[in-house]
Design a protein around this motif. Structure first.
Motif, PDB file in Angstrom:
ATOM      1  N   THR A  21       0.824  -1.187   0.000  1.00  0.00           N
ATOM      2  CA  THR A  21       0.000   0.000   0.000  1.00  0.00           C
ATOM      3  C   THR A  21       0.867   1.249   0.000  1.00  0.00           C
ATOM      4  OG1 THR A  21      -1.698  -1.152   1.231  1.00  0.00           O
ATOM      5  CG2 THR A  21      -1.750   1.252   1.295  1.00  0.00           C
TER       6      THR A  21
ATOM      7  N   LYS B   6      -6.700 -11.525   0.824  1.00  0.00           N
ATOM      8  CA  LYS B   6      -6.199 -10.707  -0.283  1.00  0.00           C
ATOM      9  C   LYS B   6      -6.293  -9.242   0.120  1.00  0.00           C
ATOM     10  CE  LYS B   6      -6.743  -9.914  -5.250  1.00  0.00           C
ATOM     11  NZ  LYS B   6      -7.445 -10.363  -6.481  1.00  0.00           N
ATOM     12  N   GLU B   7      -5.270  -8.476  -0.258  1.00  0.00           N
ATOM     13  CA  GLU B   7      -5.279  -7.030  -0.056  1.00  0.00           C
ATOM     14  C   GLU B   7      -5.092  -6.344  -1.396  1.00  0.00           C
ATOM     15  OE1 GLU B   7      -2.784  -5.410   3.097  1.00  0.00           O
ATOM     16  OE2 GLU B   7      -2.524  -7.452   3.864  1.00  0.00           O
TER      17      GLU B   7
ATOM     18  N   ILE C 203     -13.325  -8.056  -3.147  1.00  0.00           N
ATOM     19  CA  ILE C 203     -11.871  -7.926  -3.127  1.00  0.00           C
ATOM     20  C   ILE C 203     -11.230  -8.910  -4.094  1.00  0.00           C
ATOM     21  CG2 ILE C 203      -9.806  -8.037  -1.683  1.00  0.00           C
ATOM     22  CD1 ILE C 203     -11.714  -5.620  -1.165  1.00  0.00           C
TER      23      ILE C 203
ATOM     24  N   GLY D  69      -9.347  -5.024   1.793  1.00  0.00           N
ATOM     25  CA  GLY D  69      -8.717  -6.334   1.912  1.00  0.00           C
ATOM     26  C   GLY D  69      -9.443  -7.205   2.907  1.00  0.00           C
ATOM     27  N   TYR D  70      -9.092  -8.492   2.913  1.00  0.00           N
ATOM     28  CA  TYR D  70      -9.647  -9.414   3.902  1.00  0.00           C
ATOM     29  C   TYR D  70      -8.614 -10.488   4.215  1.00  0.00           C
ATOM     30  CZ  TYR D  70     -10.378 -13.010   0.307  1.00  0.00           C
ATOM     31  OH  TYR D  70     -10.176 -13.948  -0.683  1.00  0.00           O
ATOM     32  N   ARG D  71      -8.824 -11.164   5.331  1.00  0.00           N
ATOM     33  CA  ARG D  71      -8.023 -12.330   5.701  1.00  0.00           C
ATOM     34  C   ARG D  71      -8.914 -13.252   6.535  1.00  0.00           C
ATOM     35  NH1 ARG D  71      -3.951  -8.966   9.744  1.00  0.00           N
ATOM     36  NH2 ARG D  71      -5.318  -8.914  11.575  1.00  0.00           N
TER      37      ARG D  71
ATOM     38  N   LYS E 282      -9.637  -5.301   6.015  1.00  0.00           N
ATOM     39  CA  LYS E 282      -8.715  -4.173   6.111  1.00  0.00           C
ATOM     40  C   LYS E 282      -9.439  -2.885   5.752  1.00  0.00           C
ATOM     41  CE  LYS E 282      -4.154  -2.438   4.845  1.00  0.00           C
ATOM     42  NZ  LYS E 282      -2.897  -2.670   4.096  1.00  0.00           N
TER      43      LYS E 282
ATOM     44  N   GLN F  97      -4.720   2.996   8.557  1.00  0.00           N
ATOM     45  CA  GLN F  97      -5.097   1.694   8.027  1.00  0.00           C
ATOM     46  C   GLN F  97      -5.094   0.692   9.173  1.00  0.00           C
ATOM     47  OE1 GLN F  97      -2.470   0.809   4.640  1.00  0.00           O
ATOM     48  NE2 GLN F  97      -1.940   2.983   4.674  1.00  0.00           N
TER      49      GLN F  97
ATOM     50  N   TRP G  43      -7.072  -3.337  10.716  1.00  0.00           N
ATOM     51  CA  TRP G  43      -7.920  -4.507  10.504  1.00  0.00           C
ATOM     52  C   TRP G  43      -9.002  -4.542  11.564  1.00  0.00           C
ATOM     53  CZ3 TRP G  43      -7.251  -7.904   6.410  1.00  0.00           C
ATOM     54  CH2 TRP G  43      -6.043  -7.767   5.696  1.00  0.00           C
TER      55      TRP G  43
END
Length: 225
Positions: free
Chosen positions: A2, A62-63, A153, A187-189, A196, A206, A208
């Motif tokens: 980023t 994924k971000e 995403i 983004g996500y995880r 995110k 930024q 989470w």
């Protein structure tokens, strides 16, 4: 990675000075909507088809690569969030340009319907507005948000959410916007259980947050997906 173009989130004094320079006394204005009854930035009910019923399970995440920017005025949270989302798609509009498109005033930006309209207009992608109308998200609404985050995403479609109230990120930092605010979801995880956020009014910038908490943060408002 980023791109951060304005400040280092660790230096919290910088954002405090910037907020003071924008004329925010005691944070009476919460980044884009007047504090008090939520008469600004509600998402009206929108028919968006049948919600997804089963969230896709994923081990990873994924971000999206995006450019972080602090909002340029106390009421530019929606233009700033929309700009961050668009930057992940290679679109470079100024916050002033986006404020005009969003019909943003000193009272804020009316609702997620506006961010949906502008995202569709600028990207040509089929964004829609999803409302969470109650004061707390249901399990079905949270599952739908999780599905929307993963799908968007994965499809390189950053989201913008209209939020209200206080929530706590995964590092334990509280973020309070009693008058309303807009954030980018980039983004996500953990299979979509954590997302995110790009937040134009936060000292962290930024961070989470769990999808469950985000859903309740959006409650009574909506998001563009």
């Amino acid at each position: 990675m980023t791109t951060v173009t304005r400040w280092l989130p660790a230096i919290t004094q910088t954002s405090v000075v910037r907020k003071a320079a924008l004329g925010v006394a005691g944070l009476a204005f919460a980044g884009g909507a007047i504090a008090g009854p939520a008469t600004v930035a509600h998402a009206a009910p929108v028919s968006a088809g049948k919600p997804a019923t089963v969230a896709q399970e994923r081990d990873g995440g994924k971000e999206l690569d995006f450019t972080y920017k602090f909002q340029e005025t106390y009421f530019y949270c929606a233009p700033a969030a929309t700009k961050m989302a668009l930057s992940a798609l290679g679109k470079d509009l100024s916050q002033d340009e986006l404020a005009k498109k969003l019909a943003t005033t000193e009272a804020g930006t009316n609702s997620a319907i506006e961010t949906t309209r502008v995202l569709k207009e600028v990207t040509g992608k089929d964004y829609r507005t999803v409302e969470i109308p109650g004061q707390k998200a249901s399990k079905a609404e949270t599952d739908r948000l999780r599905n929307d985050v993963v799908r968007n995403i994965d499809g390189k479609r950053p989201m913008v959410a209209n939020i209200k109230g206080t929530s706590v990120d995964t590092d334990g930092h509280a973020h309070s916007y009693e008058g309303g605010h807009y954030i980018a979801v980039v983004g996500y995880r953990d299979g979509g259980n954590t997302v995110k956020i790009g937040d134009s009014w936060s000292d962290e910038g930024q961070y989470w947050i769990s999808t469950d908490k985000l859903a309740n943060w959006i409650a009574s408002r909506g998001y563009s997906a």
